[in-house]
Each structure stands twice: as C-alpha cells, then as structure tokens.
Design an enzyme around this catalytic site. Structure first.
Site, PDB file in Angstrom:
ATOM      1  N   ASP A  25      65.195 -14.098  62.597  1.00  0.00           N
ATOM      2  CA  ASP A  25      65.233 -13.506  61.251  1.00  0.00           C
ATOM      3  C   ASP A  25      64.313 -12.296  61.063  1.00  0.00           C
ATOM      4  O   ASP A  25      64.731 -11.248  60.589  1.00  0.00           O
ATOM      5  CB  ASP A  25      64.988 -14.579  60.188  1.00  0.00           C
ATOM      6  CG  ASP A  25      63.596 -15.195  60.248  1.00  0.00           C
ATOM      7  OD1 ASP A  25      62.943 -15.142  61.311  1.00  0.00           O
ATOM      8  OD2 ASP A  25      63.143 -15.725  59.213  1.00  0.00           O
TER       9      ASP A  25
ATOM     10  N   ARG B 113      64.404 -23.513  56.277  1.00  0.00           N
ATOM     11  CA  ARG B 113      65.101 -24.168  57.397  1.00  0.00           C
ATOM     12  C   ARG B 113      64.476 -25.546  57.595  1.00  0.00           C
ATOM     13  O   ARG B 113      63.584 -25.724  58.451  1.00  0.00           O
ATOM     14  CB  ARG B 113      64.918 -23.373  58.702  1.00  0.00           C
ATOM     15  CG  ARG B 113      65.503 -21.979  58.718  1.00  0.00           C
ATOM     16  CD  ARG B 113      67.010 -21.983  58.920  1.00  0.00           C
ATOM     17  NE  ARG B 113      67.499 -20.632  59.067  1.00  0.00           N
ATOM     18  CZ  ARG B 113      67.748 -19.803  58.053  1.00  0.00           C
ATOM     19  NH1 ARG B 113      67.559 -20.202  56.810  1.00  0.00           N
ATOM     20  NH2 ARG B 113      68.205 -18.582  58.278  1.00  0.00           N
TER      21      ARG B 113
ATOM     22  N   ASP C 132      76.754 -13.366  44.532  1.00  0.00           N
ATOM     23  CA  ASP C 132      76.686 -13.506  43.069  1.00  0.00           C
ATOM     24  C   ASP C 132      75.604 -12.580  42.519  1.00  0.00           C
ATOM     25  O   ASP C 132      74.935 -11.881  43.275  1.00  0.00           O
ATOM     26  CB  ASP C 132      76.359 -14.965  42.697  1.00  0.00           C
ATOM     27  CG  ASP C 132      77.552 -15.879  42.948  1.00  0.00           C
ATOM     28  OD1 ASP C 132      78.678 -15.355  43.035  1.00  0.00           O
ATOM     29  OD2 ASP C 132      77.343 -17.099  43.081  1.00  0.00           O
TER      30      ASP C 132
ATOM     31  N   ALA D 201      72.670 -12.241  56.873  1.00  0.00           N
ATOM     32  CA  ALA D 201      73.011 -11.645  55.566  1.00  0.00           C
ATOM     33  C   ALA D 201      71.730 -11.344  54.789  1.00  0.00           C
ATOM     34  O   ALA D 201      71.532 -10.242  54.275  1.00  0.00           O
ATOM     35  CB  ALA D 201      73.900 -12.590  54.774  1.00  0.00           C
ATOM     36  N   GLY D 202      70.847 -12.344  54.728  1.00  0.00           N
ATOM     37  CA  GLY D 202      69.600 -12.166  53.979  1.00  0.00           C
ATOM     38  C   GLY D 202      68.642 -11.204  54.668  1.00  0.00           C
ATOM     39  O   GLY D 202      67.997 -10.377  54.020  1.00  0.00           O
ATOM     40  N   ASP D 203      68.563 -11.286  55.985  1.00  0.00           N
ATOM     41  CA  ASP D 203      67.632 -10.424  56.739  1.00  0.00           C
ATOM     42  C   ASP D 203      68.012  -8.948  56.569  1.00  0.00           C
ATOM     43  O   ASP D 203      67.155  -8.079  56.412  1.00  0.00           O
ATOM     44  CB  ASP D 203      67.658 -10.749  58.240  1.00  0.00           C
ATOM     45  CG  ASP D 203      67.501 -12.232  58.511  1.00  0.00           C
ATOM     46  OD1 ASP D 203      66.906 -12.928  57.662  1.00  0.00           O
ATOM     47  OD2 ASP D 203      67.993 -12.692  59.559  1.00  0.00           O
TER      48      ASP D 203
HETATM   49  O1  LIG Z   1      67.083 -19.592  62.308  1.00  0.00           O
HETATM   50  C1  LIG Z   1      66.386 -18.783  62.929  1.00  0.00           C
HETATM   51  O2  LIG Z   1      65.236 -18.983  63.302  1.00  0.00           O
HETATM   52  C2  LIG Z   1      66.923 -17.464  63.232  1.00  0.00           C
HETATM   53  O3  LIG Z   1      66.172 -16.542  63.268  1.00  0.00           O
HETATM   54  C3  LIG Z   1      68.386 -17.353  63.460  1.00  0.00           C
HETATM   55  C4  LIG Z   1      69.056 -16.292  62.627  1.00  0.00           C
HETATM   56  O4  LIG Z   1      69.013 -15.027  63.260  1.00  0.00           O
HETATM   57  C5  LIG Z   1      68.449 -16.191  61.263  1.00  0.00           C
HETATM   58  O5  LIG Z   1      68.199 -17.469  60.776  1.00  0.00           O
HETATM   59  C6  LIG Z   1      69.347 -15.458  60.315  1.00  0.00           C
HETATM   60  O6  LIG Z   1      68.659 -15.393  59.079  1.00  0.00           O
END
Ligand SMILES: O=C(O)C(=O)C[C@H](O)[C@H](O)CO
Length: 309
Positions: free
Chosen positions: A32, A169, A231, A258-260
């Site tokens: 990310d 995560r 949204d 998408a967010g990165d």
């Molecule tokens: O989940 C992760 O650690 C990653 O970096 C994987 C993906 O590239 C990332 O999550 C996308 O935002």
C-alpha cells in the site's frame, strides 16, 4: 520549511495477480505505501523527491525490489537490509472486481523497519511529508510501533506533516481491539488522515462518513477525507469541510490500490496548490482509472488521467 521531500514508510511485497490467461499469474512488486509513493513519483514534478523507507532481505527478490524502486525514480537510500529475513508475498483474489488478499509475510524483513531509532530519525530529517498506513503499524511489534510514532512526533515538531491512511486489515492484527486502539493513537499525530468508510463503519461502528470525520478530528487529526468507494466523499478539519457527491462511478475490474492511488492523486494535486475539492477530484480520477486494470501499479492509469487533463 522542510525540503520538497516525501518519505513513504511501510512494507512492499512480491505481488501475484491473475494474468489474462486463466491459470497464469503475473509477478509484480507492490504494497500500500509503496503504491502511493509510486503514483506520487509519476504525478509530481521532478523537483519533488519521493523516498521509500522499509527493510528488505539479501536475496534475489529483495534486490529486485530495490532495483525496481530505483528504476522508478523512488529513492531507496533508506531501505535497510536484514540478512536473516526476506520480503513477503501476497496474492490478489477477485470476486466481481472486489479484491481480497492472501499473505505470506509473517517473517518479512519489513517487520524490523523501526528497530533503529537513529536510522529512522535520519530518514525523516528535512522531510515535508511522511506517509504511512495502518498496515505499516500492523506489521510491527508493539514496541517498534511506539518507536515509529515517537520518531514521527519528533519529525512533526520540526515541521514534517504526517499523512496517514488507516487501511484496516484485521488479518494483520492480533485482534480488532488492538487494531482500533493503535489506529486511533496514530490519528493523534496525523495532519491528514484518509480513511475508507466501509472499513471504518465495520470496525469502528461509524454510522456515516460524517461520524468518521468527527471521530478522527476528536482524536486530534488535522484534516480528514473519507473515501467511499465511488460514493460521496466527505471531508472536514482545519483546511475546510464539505462533501463531493457528483463523482463518477466505475465498475471495477480489480479494486486493489483504489485507496492508495486516490491518496497519491489527492496529495500530488494539493502539493501543486489545488484546493481541497479539486484535489479530491484528482484523487478520484486516478483511482477510477486504476480499478479498470488488474494489480496495484497501473501505468496506463497515470497516462489516462494525464490525457484527460
Ligand atoms: O495488504 C497489503 O499489505 C498490501 O499492501 C496489498 C495491496 O497492495 C494493498 O493492500 C492495496 O491497498
């Protein structure tokens, strides 16, 4: 004021994404915080310096990562080495364009990135923007997490702005209570925080994006911009508040990054004097292009936004 330097801090890995031919996988390098640095490097003029701070191992794939950073114009001076560990690996699974990840990173070298406070302080010296995410914090042992936040606090006292994407995560944290607690601790030193509403609703119980904005402002963040997967984007804080609800939606092929990429598009525009709404539109425009393709780093997406503007 610190120099025109951005330092992104975190873990990059080998990325496996499905190729167009069924059963074939393509190998890339992504993660990310690296994704955001990579898009920033492509979007910002050359007088901006973009660096990546991590640790890698000493094997072939670690070297490939360092070579990749250098070839892409990202400064790898502060990439440390750990001779006993290697870089991690992740694979992208897709279901109707929505991605999920499998990880092989429990023993990755990046876990040691905050082990040496002197190296951290050197890397952060004279940096205008330090960028990190909830994943950067998730992979660290608790003591290293505290050391990293302390180094960022000290840099901030010298003028560095801290930009933080909570990137929740749960798989990477011991439990969700620890995750939520440490994310909010990082918010206290963040000048800008870029959460994604779906995750914030799920793990913090926010009823709407406005609730996410006010929760992080209460924790001490300077400015909050809440991404919402196409949204309306709500924002609030010392640089202004409002909502953008006329953004074009895209049916995704792969939502990875998408967010990165949004964060990079936003920051690049803001650093080149766009106002907050124009910068949000720039972030959204890039992210829309990125999710049309598989994988985290999409060269065509940057070209497409250039052609649009
Ligand atoms: O989940 C992760 O650690 C990653 O970096 C994987 C993906 O590239 C990332 O999550 C996308 O935002």
């Amino acid at each position: 004021m610190p120099a025109q330097k951005i330092l992104s801090i975190g873990e990059a890995m080998v990325e496996l994404s499905q190729a167009d031919t069924e059963g074939l996988w393509q190998v890339g390098i992504a993660g990310d915080t690296l994704n955001t640095a990579w898009y920033l490097r492509r979007l910002l003029p050359k007088d901006w310096h973009v660096g990546y701070f991590t640790r890698v191992g000493s094997g072939e794939f670690s070297q490939k990562m360092v070579d990749f950073l250098t070839a892409e114009g990202i400064d790898a001076t502060h990439v440390g080495r750990d001779s006993r560990r290697e870089i991690g690996l992740y694979a992208i699974s897709l279901k109707d364009g929505e991605r999920s990840f499998s990880y092989w990173r429990d023993n990755s070298a990046a876990k040691g990135l905050a082990d040496d406070p002197t190296v951290l302080a050197e890397a952060l010296a004279d940096v205008r923007i330090a960028y990190l995410s909830g994943i950067t914090l998730a992979i660290l042992p608790d003591e290293a997490r505290t050391a990293l936040l302390q180094a960022l606090r000290e840099a901030r006292a010298k003028g560095t702005k801290i930009v933080f994407d909570p990137n929740l995560r749960p798989k990477l944290w011991p439990d969700t209570t620890t995750m939520c607690d440490r994310i909010e601790a990082a918010a206290t030193i963040s000048d800008l925080i870029l959460p994604s509403f779906d995750d914030e609703r799920e793990y913090f119980g926010d009823s709407d994006p406005k609730a996410t904005v006010s929760r992080y402002l209460k924790r001490g963040a300077g400015q909050v911009i809440v991404k919402a997967g196409g949204d309306a984007i709500r924002f609030g804080g010392s640089e202004g508040e409002g909502v953008l609800d006329d953004l074009e939606r895209e049916t995704p092929v792969d939502t990875t990054s998408a967010g990165d990429s949004f964060n990079a598009g936003y920051l690049a525009a803001k650093l080149q004097d766009a106002d907050i709404k124009a910068a949000i539109r720039a972030g959204h425009a890039l992210s829309r292009q990125v999710i049309r393709h598989r994988g985290a780093l999409v060269r065509e997406a940057v070209e497409a936004v250039r052609a649009e503007s």
